[in-house]
Every structure is written in structure tokens, then in C-alpha cells.
Design an enzyme around this catalytic site. Sequence first.
Site, mmCIF file in Angstrom:
data_model
loop_
_atom_site.group_PDB
_atom_site.id
_atom_site.type_symbol
_atom_site.label_atom_id
_atom_site.label_comp_id
_atom_site.label_asym_id
_atom_site.label_seq_id
_atom_site.Cartn_x
_atom_site.Cartn_y
_atom_site.Cartn_z
ATOM 1 N N ASP A 134 -13.303 28.792 -6.901
ATOM 2 C CA ASP A 134 -14.671 28.819 -6.375
ATOM 3 C C ASP A 134 -14.661 29.533 -5.028
ATOM 4 O O ASP A 134 -14.159 29.001 -4.043
ATOM 5 C CB ASP A 134 -15.179 27.385 -6.239
ATOM 6 C CG ASP A 134 -16.655 27.326 -5.906
ATOM 7 O OD1 ASP A 134 -17.200 28.338 -5.402
ATOM 8 O OD2 ASP A 134 -17.267 26.267 -6.134
ATOM 9 N N ASP A 332 -20.901 35.458 -5.734
ATOM 10 C CA ASP A 332 -20.475 34.098 -6.024
ATOM 11 C C ASP A 332 -19.763 34.082 -7.376
ATOM 12 O O ASP A 332 -20.240 34.672 -8.348
ATOM 13 C CB ASP A 332 -21.702 33.176 -6.047
ATOM 14 C CG ASP A 332 -21.326 31.736 -6.322
ATOM 15 O OD1 ASP A 332 -20.301 31.275 -5.776
ATOM 16 O OD2 ASP A 332 -22.036 31.058 -7.089
#
Length: 453
Positions: A134, A332
Amino acid sequence: MCDIVLTPMQASKSLFIAMKILLSLTPLILFQFFSLVQGLNPKCDVQDDHGSSLQVFHVLSPCSPFKPSNPLSWEDSVLHLQAKDQVRLQSLASLVDDRSIVPTAPGRKIIHSPTYMVRAKIGNPAQTLLMAIDNSNDASWIPCTGCEGCSSTLFVPHKSPTFKNISCYAAECKQIPNPTCGDSGCAFNLTYGNSSIEADLVQDTITLASDPLPDYTFACITKTNGTSTPPQGLLGLGRGPLSLLSQTQNLYKFTFSYCLPNIKSLNFSGSLTLGPSALPKDIKFTPLLKNPRRSSLYYVNLFAIRVGNITVDIPPPALAFNRTTGAGTIFDSGTVYTRLAEPVYDAVRDEFRRQVGAKDIVTSRGGFDTCYTVPIVAPTITFLFEGMNVTLPHDNALIHNDDGSITCLAMASWAPDNVNSVLNVIANLQQQNYRVLYDVPNSRIGISPELCS
Ligand SMILES: *[C@@H]1O[C@H](CO)[C@@H](O)[C@H](O)[C@H]1NC(C)=O
Ligand SMILES: *[C@@H]1O[C@H](CO)[C@@H](O)[C@H](O)[C@H]1NC(C)=O
Ligand SMILES: *[C@@H]1O[C@H](CO)[C@@H](O)[C@H](O)[C@H]1NC(C)=O
Ligand SMILES: *[C@@H]1O[C@H](CO)[C@@H](O)[C@H](O)[C@H]1NC(C)=O
Ligand SMILES: *[C@@H]1O[C@H](CO)[C@@H](O)[C@H](O)[C@H]1NC(C)=O
Ligand SMILES: *[C@@H]1O[C@H](CO)[C@@H](O)[C@H](O)[C@H]1NC(C)=O
Ligand SMILES: *[C@@H]1O[C@H](CO)[C@@H](O)[C@H](O)[C@H]1NC(C)=O
Ligand SMILES: *[C@@H]1O[C@H](CO)[C@@H](O)[C@H](O)[C@H]1NC(C)=O
């Protein structure tokens, strides 16, 4: 004129089939608790991590122990992924609402539902876990022995002589907001999606591919609820002090890259490469920006969007990078479908629809508002970043239902609760089959086509 495009041959191969598989496999709850042995499918466990490069695979890939058992309808699947995106987006947006300007760290509201994993070895002798990656999250966390509410695959600290608790007075403990002093030292609570997590801050060796990283600081999960906790932990690749990159600056120089494979890539051709490495010949760069309001995130300057050969008319504030409000555009790795602020998306969608021709449009199919039930000739979509134009291959811009009879523009708009914190999110479906390089020392993000699925 120097647009980056995948060749039609590279582009056509992968995503169409991948999305079909993805959409038929998506589970109701991605990170549920499983009682099975949670290793990779043995057929896939080829241990091809080497040097500083790790295989990356989708959480729903055929190799993943987390792939679902009950297929959903296409529409339900898309809706489900969008719902998960929505939780993540609200979390990303909410980072700005915090009073103090400090990086995302455990204890703060952090991000939801990453979709790619790598194999990490924790402790000595190594205990292997499949950790989610992440890039918008700083801390790494791992479920530890005795964890209440965790799945069955846990790290067992007492089997690792190099394991250390961190004292409440240690410098590392000061890097997390609101730490408390627990039985084993520095402890804290954090929220991740709809999970509440209690954890101890600890250290042990973590080995990524061939690199042992001694005394790596991470959170040892002792209790969790909800459905958002990645079952075997999460590797935080954000920009804050406890992130993997901050802890390994001498080795990896705050530089990493990935190529995200699509879901069907049984062979793990996706990779996460830590540290500087040879640049692909055709790589293009755009400046990497840091926004003090959301300092963990990787911002870029997206200043226009082209549909076909038309640059669409977007009100400038909807794309502007703003240090005061935290507004701007990020890359992202955890959001699935690109989300644009409403005025940006509306302008792109309207031009897209105009060029396709308005016939046979199906609105709101699976939550997407621009879908067609007849074959279409779709215009390309090009993101104009400062210094680099990226023309998405069709497979990175469109999705199709199981039998190919419906085609949708795979993007959506969204409005954060706080209207002043506009955030455009370039999501992972749009990044597939590109090498995306995060080069923090040189303040740049690089992109080059790479067929890694
Ligand atoms: C991007 O495309 C625009 C036209 O839409 C062009 O003017 C510009 O030079 C291109 N930028 C780069 C870096 O190629
Ligand atoms: C947690 O969020 C997921 C979606 O992200 C949802 O499916 C699930 O029902 C939620 N669980 C609870 C207990 O609220
Ligand atoms: C860490 O703390 C736990 C809980 O107090 C304790 O059982 C364990 O022995 C400690 N481990 C080390 C290596 O000090
Ligand atoms: C975490 O939350 C639980 C339940 O609300 C509370 O009992 C505990 O003291 C908290 N721990 C820390 C370290 O803040
Ligand atoms: C998890 O626990 C926290 C506090 O202990 C609670 O506020 C929250 O609602 C719980 N979440 C779920 C999904 O049960
Ligand atoms: C995996 O690799 C083998 C040989 O390298 C190839 O034959 C096979 O088609 C690949 N499978 C997939 C799903 O890409
Ligand atoms: C834009 O594309 C259309 C159709 O694809 C073409 O007719 C037109 O000449 C193009 N305009 C420019 C300025 O390239
Ligand atoms: C940033 O946003 C604030 C508040 O909306 C505004 O006053 C300011 O002019 C903006 N700054 C830039 C550089 O656009």
C-alpha cells in the site's frame, strides 16, 4: 507528441480476459477470515523473488489463498469493488482533516483495502507471510501470536530470537500519535477501513526478496475486528517516518517501482523492485510533489485530460495542487478504479460520450454511468501530467462484462465529505502493465509501458 502508449498488441492481450475473471470472482468480503492454510496455491509457489525484486500478485489471482469461493454477478462485483474504493477514498480524503500536520502513522485514520500482495519473510528463522502492499500507508503491520480476531496465519515472535519489544521511551514510539504503555512496551490503536486494530510496536528482521532488513520496526497486531484488516499484514510504502522506505534509506534510497499485473497472471510476472535500478529506455517523468496536508501520499501535477484529440474543458481548481487544502492528484496502488473530482469526471465523461455517439447508452451499470450494450469505437484517454502524457490503452480505461456485451468507462467521480479537499486518484486498474517508478530523491515519478501480466 511524446505520449506513452502500449502497442496494440501489448495492450489487447490482457485486461479484457482479466476483468472477466476478476468480476466473476470478486468476493463479498475480500479480507475475511479463513480457516484454511493460507499459503499460495502450490502451483504458483515458484519462489521467484530475487535481488531486491519481489513478485506481486493480485489478491484475487488464481494463486491467492484469499480468492473467493462464491462468484458474484458482474454488476454486484463492480458495485462491491466500488464500495470498497469509496471507503478507501474517504479515508484518503480524511487525512487532510487532521489538525496536526504529521505523516500518516499507526493511530491515525488510515487506508482501506489494498489489492496486491508480496511474499515477506519475518524473523529468524524466517516465517513467510503474504503482505498487502500500500503506497498510501506508512506503517507495516503483521498479525502476531495470540491476536484476537486475526486469521490463522500469524507471526510467532517467540520463535524468533531477533524479535524485540520497543520501549515506551524509544524514539520509534514517538513517531506514532497517541502511543500508550502496554505490558510489552509501546502500544497503540489504529483504524483501518471498518476494522479497529490494537497493536504493539516491535522490531525484527524482515527479509524482502534477498535483502534482510534487521531491526525493522512494525506493528504486531494483538486484536482486530471488522473486515478490513489484510489477513497476513500490510507493507506500508508511504512517505512517513515509519514506512519501509524511510527505514531503509541507505539501502533503497527512497526509490521503488512496481508493475501491477492483472488478476489472471498465474505466473506472477508483476513485480515490486526496491531501490534504484536501470531505467527503462522509454520512461517518462513527471515531478513528484509533496503536500504537507497529506504528506504520506505521492502527488503529481495532472493539469489536463484529453479524450481522443480533444483536451477537455476542466475548471482549473478541480485539478490544482494546493498545499493549503491538500487538493491535487495522487498515484495510489490500493484504489481499483480511477476517481476524479466531479467537475473533472463530468467533463471527461461528456466528451467521451459525445465522441462515441450517444446511442445505446446504459446508465449506472454496476455503478458506472457510461456503459454501452453495443460494440463501440472508444476514444483514447490521455492524462497530461507536467512533462509526461500518458495515453491509456483501452484495457486500462474500459471494462467489459462476462460475455463482452457491455462496455463501461472504468472511472467514476466522487465528492469527498470535505469539499475543499479535492483529491483525484489515479488507481491501480489504470496503472496495470506500466512500470511506475517512485524516485523520491529526484522528486519524480516515472512511467513506462511494461507487459507484466
Ligand atoms: C502532451 O500533449 C499535448 C497536446 O495534447 C502537447 O501539446 C504536449 O507537448 C504533450 N506533452 C508532452 C510532454 O509530450
Ligand atoms: C466493512 O466494510 C466492507 C466494505 O468495505 C463491508 O462489506 C462490510 O460489511 C463492513 N463490515 C462491517 C462489519 O461493517
Ligand atoms: C515482549 O513483551 C511480551 C509481553 O510482555 C513478553 O512476553 C515477551 O517476552 C517480550 N519479548 C521480548 C523479546 O522481550
Ligand atoms: C485501545 O482500545 C481499547 C478498546 O477501546 C482500549 O481498551 C485500550 O486501552 C486501547 N489501547 C491503547 C494502546 O490505546
Ligand atoms: C470494532 O471495535 C471498535 C471499538 O472496540 C468499535 O467501535 C467498532 O464498531 C468495531 N467494528 C466492527 C466492524 O465491529
Ligand atoms: C506461465 O508460464 C508458462 C511457461 O513459462 C506458460 O506456458 C504459461 O502459459 C504461463 N501461464 C500464464 C497463465 O501466463
Ligand atoms: C481529431 O480527430 C478527428 C477524428 O478522429 C479528426 O477528424 C480530426 O481531424 C482530428 N483533429 C485534429 C486537430 O487532429
Ligand atoms: C488553495 O486553496 C485556498 C482555499 O480554497 C485558496 O484560498 C488558495 O488560493 C489556493 N491556493 C492556490 C495556490 O491555488
